[in-house]
Design an enzyme around this catalytic site. Sequence first.
Site, PDB file in Angstrom:
ATOM      1  N   GLY A  10       1.263  -8.774   2.152  1.00  0.00           N
ATOM      2  CA  GLY A  10       1.913  -8.985   0.864  1.00  0.00           C
ATOM      3  C   GLY A  10       3.161  -8.144   0.695  1.00  0.00           C
ATOM      4  O   GLY A  10       3.188  -6.978   1.080  1.00  0.00           O
ATOM      5  N   ASP A 102      -3.939  -2.010   5.089  1.00  0.00           N
ATOM      6  CA  ASP A 102      -4.834  -1.584   6.150  1.00  0.00           C
ATOM      7  C   ASP A 102      -5.050  -2.660   7.217  1.00  0.00           C
ATOM      8  O   ASP A 102      -5.253  -2.356   8.393  1.00  0.00           O
ATOM      9  CB  ASP A 102      -6.176  -1.105   5.583  1.00  0.00           C
ATOM     10  CG  ASP A 102      -6.771  -2.072   4.576  1.00  0.00           C
ATOM     11  OD1 ASP A 102      -6.229  -3.179   4.404  1.00  0.00           O
ATOM     12  OD2 ASP A 102      -7.795  -1.717   3.959  1.00  0.00           O
ATOM     13  N   THR A 125       1.555  -1.656  -0.883  1.00  0.00           N
ATOM     14  CA  THR A 125       0.824  -2.722  -1.553  1.00  0.00           C
ATOM     15  C   THR A 125       0.724  -2.419  -3.039  1.00  0.00           C
ATOM     16  O   THR A 125       0.415  -1.280  -3.417  1.00  0.00           O
ATOM     17  CB  THR A 125      -0.594  -2.907  -0.978  1.00  0.00           C
ATOM     18  OG1 THR A 125      -1.371  -3.739  -1.841  1.00  0.00           O
ATOM     19  CG2 THR A 125      -1.316  -1.578  -0.806  1.00  0.00           C
ATOM     20  N   ASP A 129      -4.742   0.093  -3.028  1.00  0.00           N
ATOM     21  CA  ASP A 129      -6.156   0.137  -2.656  1.00  0.00           C
ATOM     22  C   ASP A 129      -6.410   0.562  -1.213  1.00  0.00           C
ATOM     23  O   ASP A 129      -7.404   0.162  -0.604  1.00  0.00           O
ATOM     24  CB  ASP A 129      -6.807  -1.232  -2.909  1.00  0.00           C
ATOM     25  CG  ASP A 129      -6.191  -2.341  -2.066  1.00  0.00           C
ATOM     26  OD1 ASP A 129      -5.119  -2.119  -1.447  1.00  0.00           O
ATOM     27  OD2 ASP A 129      -6.781  -3.444  -2.034  1.00  0.00           O
TER      28      ASP A 129
END
Length: 325
Positions: A10, A102, A125, A129
């Site tokens: 993203g 990740d 991101t 998270d």
Amino acid sequence: MAIAIMTSGGDCAGMNPAIKHFVDYCYTKEVQPYLIYDGLEGLIDGNIKAATYEDVAGIMHEGGTKIRSSRSKRFFEYEYRKQAFENLKKHKIDKILILGGDGSFRALNQFYKDFGVHFVGVPATIDNDIFGTSYCLGVDTALNIIRGATDAVRDTSSSFRRACVIETMGRDCGYLALVSAITCGAEVCIIPELEYDLESIGKRLKEEIKNGRKYVVCIVAEGCNKDKCTSTNQLVQWLENDIKIETRATILGHVQRGGNPTVFDRLMASKFVTYSIDKLLSDQEGGSVIVYNDSKFEFVTIDYVNSQKYEIREDLLELAKRLVN
């Protein structure tokens, strides 16, 4: 010596400032910078170009990523990773700086194990998270976009004595919704990480409306639509049927990924990139991720980042507990 930069997964605001600083700093260190376009797919297809100042001129204020991004199923297959490695060899590139999450880091870690291409991962991101870092590139801009949207929706809600339900992104993580609810003065916050009691919330809201409240702002994380939580549409129905207040839903969606990067995201992009390039030039460690905690930067292993699931800090959760009862 040559180092390449790529963006994967993203996109987020802050990637373009990072790309610009990467090129500028590489030239300062007398290193040839390369741009890998279209993420892992571009790496496989050989969409790699030596970078010039012209390539990154005027992109500091732009959201998204100038070199584009992708998600790649092909990279899971060895033959395509081998093809990607051969593409790097043509340019004598043996080091990569990757902006992503990740999953992107795991992909390059396997790439390193296969072919020895060193890399540093920069957490980027809006979901914020990634385990091991308190901040990911792009989250500050996303929060400010949510703030602006929430403030605007509140204006019209107050004009009509309405409730508004605002859904934020965040995949399975309620960070964006939580911080936005606290900083925007929401009356209700629904996220996967906090237990909530609609009956208790309902009693509180009815009492507040009785005592003069003119509108209600409810912020909900998109993960609640997937988990065993009350979804956005269910919250709208609950507010209208139980609280007896006209309600509108606003799903912010991908608007949260774009926009002009904030000063903080631009500054952090520069710091992330500077320390990462220095790391790649100074030692022979295979792969690492740069993280930011307690106003300090450090490098950790991929195994550490993948060792646990990210959890929102308890002090932030504590601030929102009044919004779930």
